[in-house]
Design a protein around this motif. Structure first.
Motif, short mmCIF file in Angstrom:
data_model
loop_
_atom_site.label_atom_id
_atom_site.label_comp_id
_atom_site.label_asym_id
_atom_site.label_seq_id
_atom_site.Cartn_x
_atom_site.Cartn_y
_atom_site.Cartn_z
N CYS A 67 0.84 -1.19 0.00
CA CYS A 67 0.00 0.00 0.00
C CYS A 67 0.88 1.24 0.00
CB CYS A 67 -0.89 -0.02 1.24
SG CYS A 67 -2.04 1.37 1.24
N ASN A 104 -0.58 4.30 0.57
CA ASN A 104 -1.42 5.37 1.11
C ASN A 104 -0.91 6.00 2.41
OD1 ASN A 104 -3.28 5.43 -0.95
ND2 ASN A 104 -4.42 3.72 -0.11
N PHE A 105 -0.23 5.21 3.20
CA PHE A 105 0.30 5.70 4.47
C PHE A 105 -0.75 6.48 5.27
CE2 PHE A 105 4.10 4.81 2.05
CZ PHE A 105 4.93 4.24 3.00
N CYS A 106 -1.92 5.90 5.45
CA CYS A 106 -2.90 6.49 6.37
C CYS A 106 -2.17 6.66 7.71
CB CYS A 106 -4.10 5.58 6.54
SG CYS A 106 -4.97 5.31 4.99
N TYR A 157 -2.53 6.24 10.74
CA TYR A 157 -2.59 5.29 11.86
C TYR A 157 -2.09 3.90 11.48
CZ TYR A 157 -6.62 4.13 9.05
OH TYR A 157 -7.41 3.81 7.99
N CYS A 158 -1.75 3.69 10.20
CA CYS A 158 -1.64 2.31 9.72
C CYS A 158 -0.20 1.87 9.50
CB CYS A 158 -2.42 2.19 8.41
SG CYS A 158 -2.39 0.53 7.75
N VAL A 209 0.56 -0.96 7.80
CA VAL A 209 0.65 -1.88 6.65
C VAL A 209 1.75 -1.49 5.65
CG1 VAL A 209 -0.60 -2.61 4.56
CG2 VAL A 209 -1.65 -2.88 6.80
N PRO A 210 1.85 -0.22 5.22
CA PRO A 210 2.91 0.08 4.24
C PRO A 210 4.31 -0.24 4.77
CG PRO A 210 1.34 1.88 4.37
CD PRO A 210 1.02 0.95 5.51
N GLN A 270 -4.42 -5.29 -0.56
CA GLN A 270 -4.56 -4.37 0.58
C GLN A 270 -5.35 -3.13 0.18
OE1 GLN A 270 -1.13 -5.71 0.96
NE2 GLN A 270 -1.51 -6.61 2.96
N HIS A 297 -10.43 1.07 -1.25
CA HIS A 297 -10.26 2.39 -0.62
C HIS A 297 -11.26 3.34 -1.28
CE1 HIS A 297 -8.62 6.08 0.84
NE2 HIS A 297 -7.65 5.44 1.50
N ARG A 344 -6.84 10.21 5.04
CA ARG A 344 -7.55 9.23 4.20
C ARG A 344 -7.78 9.71 2.77
NH1 ARG A 344 -8.07 4.06 4.74
NH2 ARG A 344 -10.29 3.97 4.26
S1 SF4 Z 1 -5.50 1.70 6.16
FE1 SF4 Z 1 -5.55 0.61 4.20
S2 SF4 Z 1 -5.23 2.21 2.68
FE2 SF4 Z 1 -4.55 3.09 4.64
S3 SF4 Z 1 -2.35 2.64 4.74
FE3 SF4 Z 1 -3.42 0.95 5.76
S4 SF4 Z 1 -3.64 -0.61 4.18
FE4 SF4 Z 1 -3.20 1.34 3.14
#
Ligand code: SF4
Length: 453
Positions: free
Chosen positions: A172, A174-176, A178-179, A181-182, A216, A253, A292
């Motif tokens: 991903c 996006n680097f939201c 709080y997240c 995942v990236p 993702q 998303h 977001r």
């Molecule tokens: S919340 Fe979803 S879209 Fe946002 S960074 Fe995490 S995986 Fe990516």
């Protein structure tokens, strides 16, 4: 709450003389990875088991999206290590996001742990397991380059099922705020469409009737490269494959929900009438802090377009409560968003900071008790909405993919187009077919029905 899924499979071959026990935490990507692990290790003679005590190998496939994940993994490993005592030769391994995050540190802290497998390193697992069978401890958490990633997209060989996940993109960008995942899954990469279509054709030949396109940020597929189709075009290409009768995708998303993709819900009959579209908050102030990339209004506009094109579409979503600075008014906005969208199901979470993310630096002064009471309020509202929507299905006819036997004798269980589980009276000869079922009763998580003639 972290979802824990115990992967249970039947033994595929009598040649499988070793047992692997896998516990999977978190998202569908991890469930898919666990299936891939089972398929890869079958080549080494491992069959899945539900009993850690008898297993030759125990693997925790972890998720670090929610706070406390690392502690939870350490606690679970401490519980599972009892099976390794008394000199028993048993491999203990950790994979997934916590493995990626902690790496060698896990091996250093836990002398009974044998393997740590990062999110980009699953292809190394067979080698690592062979080494571990000879006493080698190893950690592999290096991110690999994109060329290699393209060649290593997971495709699962193994027992045939009616519904299968097909990974179309990973990571991903996006680097939201709080997240994590990236950081633990790496940057976004879209798989070659020719590889996706080849896999789906193969699945169709194997008897699969439904594919779930997985990523993702799945609807960003192809958006950063001009030599691959857009996600909407990919869905149309998959829909042309004979034998595949239903297509789903997850997770989308909102900012990548293009008009072309929305149009697919009207012009691709094989596309399921259910979409997971996480809003995360109903407040513009909080959405902005979350990074977001959309507003409450633009989100609602997309929902409105979807409902216009497919009036019976059902929407599921995610909402985070207690994000730093979330005021009572912000929270009320999330509740009112739920009323407007009318999600059939909602995954709701209390915000917890993840180290290294932007939001972890925000001042978080909301008392835990307030966050929990907001969560209770939100869940209560969702229970009501789910109940109200489910009741409207009583008396309707749903086309259900019969996937297996239900819990009760004479009952078949399957999934309706809208993604709801439907149990109905029937016989095993129906498994694998799409059956029209009249809904007679609605429960919070499933529907009950009878054959519609
Ligand atoms: S919340 Fe979803 S879209 Fe946002 S960074 Fe995490 S995986 Fe990516």
């Amino acid at each position: 709450m972290t979802l824990t899924v115990l992967v249970a499979y039947k033994t595929r071959s009598t040649m499988l003389d070793k047992l692997i026990y896998i516990e999977t935490f978190g998202c569908q990507m991890n469930v898919n990875d666990s299936e891939r692990i089972v398929s890869m290790l079958a080549e080494l003679g491992y069959a899945p088991t539900n009993d850690p005590a008898t297993a030759d190998m125990i693997l925790l496939n972890t998720c670090s999206v929610r706070g406390g994940a690392e502690e939870k993994v350490y606690r679970r490993l401490a519980n599972l290590r009892i099976y390794k005592r008394d000199g028993k030769k048993q491999i203990i391994a950790v994979g997934g996001c916590v493995a990626q995050q902690e790496g060698e540190e896990l091996l250093r802290k836990l002398p009974y742990l044998d393997l740590v497998i990062g999110t980009h390193n699953l292809h190394l697992l067979p080698d690592m397991v062979i080494g571990a069978e000879h006493g080698e401890r190893r950690s592999e958490t290096t991110f690999i380059d994109n060329e290699q990633r393209l060649d290593l997209f997971p495709s699962i060989k193994g027992e045939s099922r009616l519904s299968r996940f097909v990974t179309v993109m990973q990571g991903c960008d996006n680097f939201c705020s709080y997240c994590i995942v990236p950081f633990v899954r790496g940057r976004e990469i879209s798989r070659r469409s020719k590889d996706i279509l080849t896999e789906v054709r193969q699945l169709a030949d194997d008897g699969v009737r439904e594919v779930i396109l997985l990523g993702q940020n799945v609807n960003s597929y192809g958006s950063k490269i001009d030599y691959e189709p857009t996600f909407a075009e990919l869905i149309q290409q998959v829909a042309e494959i004979k034998g595949i009768d239903r297509i789903r995708f997850t997770t989308s998303h909102p900012k990548d929900m293009s008009d072309d993709l929305i149009a697919c819900f009207g012009n691709v009959p094989k596309l399921s009438g259910q979409i997971h579209l996480p809003a995360q908050s109903g407040s513009d102030a909080v959405l902005s802090l979350m990074g977001r990339g959309y507003t409450r209004n633009s989100y609602l506009e997309k929902i409105c377009k979807l409902k216009t094109i497919r009036p019976d579409i059902v929407v599921t979503g995610d909402i985070i409560v207690g994000f730093p600075g979330e005021s009572d008014a912000d929270f009320e906005q999330s509740l009112s968003l739920m009323e407007e969208v009318r999600y059939i199901d909602l995954f709701s979470f209390v915000y917890s900071p993840r180290p290294g993310t932007k939001a972890a630096k925000l001042h978080d002064d909301l008392p835990r008790t307030l966050k929990m009471s907001r969560l209770d309020q939100l869940m209560e509202l969702q229970r009501r909405i789910t109940r109200e929507i489910s009741q409207t299905y009583i008396g309707s006819i749903m086309n259900v993919l019969a996937e297996g036997e239900g819990k009760l004798p004479g009952q078949i269980s399957g999934k309706a187009d809208i993604g709801r589980i439907v149990n109905f009276t029937g016989d095993v000869s129906m498994i694998g077919s799409f059956i029209d079922v009249k809904i007679t009763k609605a429960y919070p998580n499933s529907l009950l029905g009878e054959l519609y003639k």
